[in-house]
Design a protein around this motif. Structure first.
Motif, PDB file in Angstrom:
ATOM      1  N   SER A   5      20.265 -43.809  12.371  1.00 52.61           N
ATOM      2  CA  SER A   5      19.706 -44.553  11.248  1.00 52.61           C
ATOM      3  C   SER A   5      20.555 -45.796  10.968  1.00 52.61           C
ATOM      4  N   MET A   6      19.909 -46.784  10.380  1.00 47.07           N
ATOM      5  CA  MET A   6      20.604 -48.002   9.997  1.00 47.07           C
ATOM      6  C   MET A   6      20.186 -48.356   8.582  1.00 47.07           C
ATOM      7  N   GLN A   7      21.140 -48.800   7.788  1.00 48.46           N
ATOM      8  CA  GLN A   7      20.851 -49.220   6.428  1.00 48.46           C
ATOM      9  C   GLN A   7      21.377 -50.629   6.221  1.00 48.46           C
ATOM     10  N   LEU A   8      20.713 -51.363   5.348  1.00 47.97           N
ATOM     11  CA  LEU A   8      21.162 -52.687   4.942  1.00 47.97           C
ATOM     12  C   LEU A   8      21.303 -52.660   3.429  1.00 47.97           C
ATOM     13  N   GLN A   9      22.513 -52.885   2.948  1.00 48.45           N
ATOM     14  CA  GLN A   9      22.770 -52.890   1.518  1.00 48.45           C
ATOM     15  C   GLN A   9      23.205 -54.281   1.101  1.00 48.45           C
ATOM     16  N   GLY A  10      22.736 -54.705  -0.047  1.00 43.71           N
ATOM     17  CA  GLY A  10      23.087 -56.033  -0.550  1.00 43.71           C
ATOM     18  C   GLY A  10      23.749 -55.977  -1.909  1.00 43.71           C
ATOM     19  N   ALA A  11      24.605 -56.951  -2.146  1.00 44.19           N
ATOM     20  CA  ALA A  11      25.260 -57.086  -3.453  1.00 44.19           C
ATOM     21  C   ALA A  11      25.432 -58.565  -3.756  1.00 44.19           C
ATOM     22  N   MET A  12      25.359 -58.901  -5.038  1.00 40.20           N
ATOM     23  CA  MET A  12      25.505 -60.282  -5.465  1.00 40.20           C
ATOM     24  C   MET A  12      26.717 -60.393  -6.384  1.00 40.20           C
ATOM     25  N   THR A  13      27.477 -61.456  -6.205  1.00 42.81           N
ATOM     26  CA  THR A  13      28.577 -61.777  -7.109  1.00 42.81           C
ATOM     27  C   THR A  13      28.369 -63.202  -7.608  1.00 42.81           C
ATOM     28  N   LEU A  14      28.378 -63.366  -8.925  1.00 44.96           N
ATOM     29  CA  LEU A  14      28.312 -64.694  -9.530  1.00 44.96           C
ATOM     30  C   LEU A  14      29.683 -65.005 -10.119  1.00 44.96           C
ATOM     31  N   ARG A  18      33.663 -72.033 -16.462  1.00 43.90           N
ATOM     32  CA  ARG A  18      33.355 -72.825 -17.649  1.00 43.90           C
ATOM     33  C   ARG A  18      34.201 -74.096 -17.666  1.00 43.90           C
ATOM     34  N   ALA A  19      33.694 -75.115 -18.330  1.00 44.00           N
ATOM     35  CA  ALA A  19      34.414 -76.378 -18.440  1.00 44.00           C
ATOM     36  C   ALA A  19      35.783 -76.171 -19.083  1.00 44.00           C
ATOM     37  N   SER A  20      35.929 -75.133 -19.899  1.00 41.52           N
ATOM     38  CA  SER A  20      37.192 -74.826 -20.575  1.00 41.52           C
ATOM     39  C   SER A  20      38.238 -74.237 -19.635  1.00 41.52           C
ATOM     40  N   GLY A  21      37.816 -73.867 -18.404  1.00 41.85           N
ATOM     41  CA  GLY A  21      38.722 -73.235 -17.454  1.00 41.85           C
ATOM     42  C   GLY A  21      38.544 -71.728 -17.384  1.00 41.85           C
ATOM     43  N   GLU A  22      37.813 -71.162 -18.332  1.00 42.37           N
ATOM     44  CA  GLU A  22      37.540 -69.724 -18.346  1.00 42.37           C
ATOM     45  C   GLU A  22      36.639 -69.368 -17.160  1.00 42.37           C
ATOM     46  N   VAL A  23      36.883 -68.191 -16.555  1.00 41.94           N
ATOM     47  CA  VAL A  23      36.091 -67.735 -15.412  1.00 41.94           C
ATOM     48  C   VAL A  23      35.449 -66.395 -15.761  1.00 41.94           C
ATOM     49  N   GLU A  24      34.160 -66.280 -15.482  1.00 41.72           N
ATOM     50  CA  GLU A  24      33.406 -65.053 -15.727  1.00 41.72           C
ATOM     51  C   GLU A  24      32.797 -64.614 -14.395  1.00 41.72           C
ATOM     52  N   VAL A 126      17.662 -59.586  -7.236  1.00 42.21           N
ATOM     53  CA  VAL A 126      18.551 -58.873  -8.143  1.00 42.21           C
ATOM     54  C   VAL A 126      18.327 -59.386  -9.559  1.00 42.21           C
ATOM     55  N   VAL A 127      18.348 -58.464 -10.513  1.00 38.40           N
ATOM     56  CA  VAL A 127      18.268 -58.789 -11.932  1.00 38.40           C
ATOM     57  C   VAL A 127      19.591 -58.335 -12.548  1.00 38.40           C
ATOM     58  N   PHE A 128      20.169 -59.167 -13.406  1.00 38.47           N
ATOM     59  CA  PHE A 128      21.509 -58.892 -13.941  1.00 38.47           C
ATOM     60  C   PHE A 128      21.573 -59.295 -15.414  1.00 38.47           C
ATOM     61  N   PRO A 129      22.608 -58.794 -16.128  1.00 42.21           N
ATOM     62  CA  PRO A 129      22.775 -59.193 -17.529  1.00 42.21           C
ATOM     63  C   PRO A 129      22.920 -60.706 -17.624  1.00 42.21           C
ATOM     64  N   VAL A 130      22.437 -61.271 -18.703  1.00 39.02           N
ATOM     65  CA  VAL A 130      22.370 -62.722 -18.852  1.00 39.02           C
ATOM     66  C   VAL A 130      23.731 -63.390 -18.621  1.00 39.02           C
ATOM     67  N   VAL A 131      23.677 -64.467 -17.832  1.00 37.24           N
ATOM     68  CA  VAL A 131      24.825 -65.343 -17.602  1.00 37.24           C
ATOM     69  C   VAL A 131      24.411 -66.704 -18.151  1.00 37.24           C
ATOM     70  N   ASN A 132      25.048 -67.123 -19.219  1.00 37.31           N
ATOM     71  CA  ASN A 132      24.709 -68.395 -19.859  1.00 37.31           C
ATOM     72  C   ASN A 132      25.498 -69.523 -19.210  1.00 37.31           C
ATOM     73  N   LYS A 133      24.829 -70.303 -18.379  1.00 37.96           N
ATOM     74  CA  LYS A 133      25.476 -71.421 -17.690  1.00 37.96           C
ATOM     75  C   LYS A 133      25.202 -72.699 -18.471  1.00 37.96           C
ATOM     76  N   GLY A 134      26.266 -73.254 -19.031  1.00 43.78           N
ATOM     77  CA  GLY A 134      26.149 -74.495 -19.773  1.00 43.78           C
ATOM     78  C   GLY A 134      26.087 -75.697 -18.852  1.00 43.78           C
ATOM     79  N   ALA A 135      25.739 -76.837 -19.394  1.00 45.11           N
ATOM     80  CA  ALA A 135      25.579 -78.063 -18.610  1.00 45.11           C
ATOM     81  C   ALA A 135      26.871 -78.507 -17.935  1.00 45.11           C
ATOM     82  N   ASP A 136      28.027 -78.156 -18.504  1.00 46.27           N
ATOM     83  CA  ASP A 136      29.310 -78.555 -17.930  1.00 46.27           C
ATOM     84  C   ASP A 136      29.930 -77.474 -17.048  1.00 46.27           C
ATOM     85  N   ASP A 137      29.264 -76.332 -16.913  1.00 49.81           N
ATOM     86  CA  ASP A 137      29.788 -75.216 -16.124  1.00 49.81           C
ATOM     87  C   ASP A 137      29.357 -75.329 -14.674  1.00 49.81           C
ATOM     88  N   SER A 138      30.123 -74.697 -13.775  1.00 45.99           N
ATOM     89  CA  SER A 138      29.716 -74.573 -12.373  1.00 45.99           C
ATOM     90  C   SER A 138      29.641 -73.089 -12.038  1.00 45.99           C
TER      91      SER A 138
END
Length: 148
Positions: A5-14, A18-24, A126-138
């Motif tokens: 058997s063969m399986q393919l599993q996926g995962a996403m990391t965001l 933030r413009a402030s330097g904070e990382v989520e 994938v559906v995930f808890p809300v990530v609020n990306k502001g205009a100055d965020d990457s």
């Protein structure tokens, strides 16, 4: 008895910077959708009219639960080119895309990998808890797939 058997599993990391330097960071397993499995079969076996390679990550604001029968994001807001990476001899591969400041702003809740800049075939969702990306965020989106 040999297990073939063969399986393919996926995962996403965001990774949201933030413009402030904070990382989520948000990490969530995803599902391979039916058209994604069809894509894999066609990419391996078709000698004519093979599908274009996967190479785009889309983000959206839809909150409908991920289901195998889906073929698109529920509410896509942006799609960027992704970089594919695989190291020979390993059983993992990744797609990575950057969404810079001013790109994909809003309350993000869904994502997927596609084979076209618009429309195309969706490999997974994938559906995930809300990530609020502001205009100055990457934001960097990384999809990791593991074969076992």
């Amino acid at each position: 008895m040999i297990d073939e058997s063969m399986q393919l599993q996926g995962a996403m990391t965001l990774i949201l910077r933030r413009a402030s330097g904070e990382v989520e960071t948000v990490h969530k397993d995803n599902i391979i959708v039916n058209v994604g499995f069809d894509f894999i079969a066609d990419a391996i076996g078709k000698s004519v009219s093979r599908p274009a390679v996967m190479g785009f990550i889309a983000l959206g604001t839809g909150s409908t639960a991920a289901a195998a029968t889906q073929s698109a994001l529920v509410t896509e807001i942006d799609r960027n080119a992704a970089t594919y990476a695989h190291t020979a001899g390993t059983k993992t591969f990744t797609f990575t895309a950057d969404f810079l400041a001013g790109d994909s702003t809003g309350a993000l809740t869904e994502a997927g990998v596609f084979n076209a800049a618009t429309a195309g075939i969706m490999l997974d969702r994938v559906v995930f808890p809300v990530v609020n990306k502001g205009a100055d965020d990457s934001l960097t989106a990384v999809f990791t797939f593991t074969l076992s």
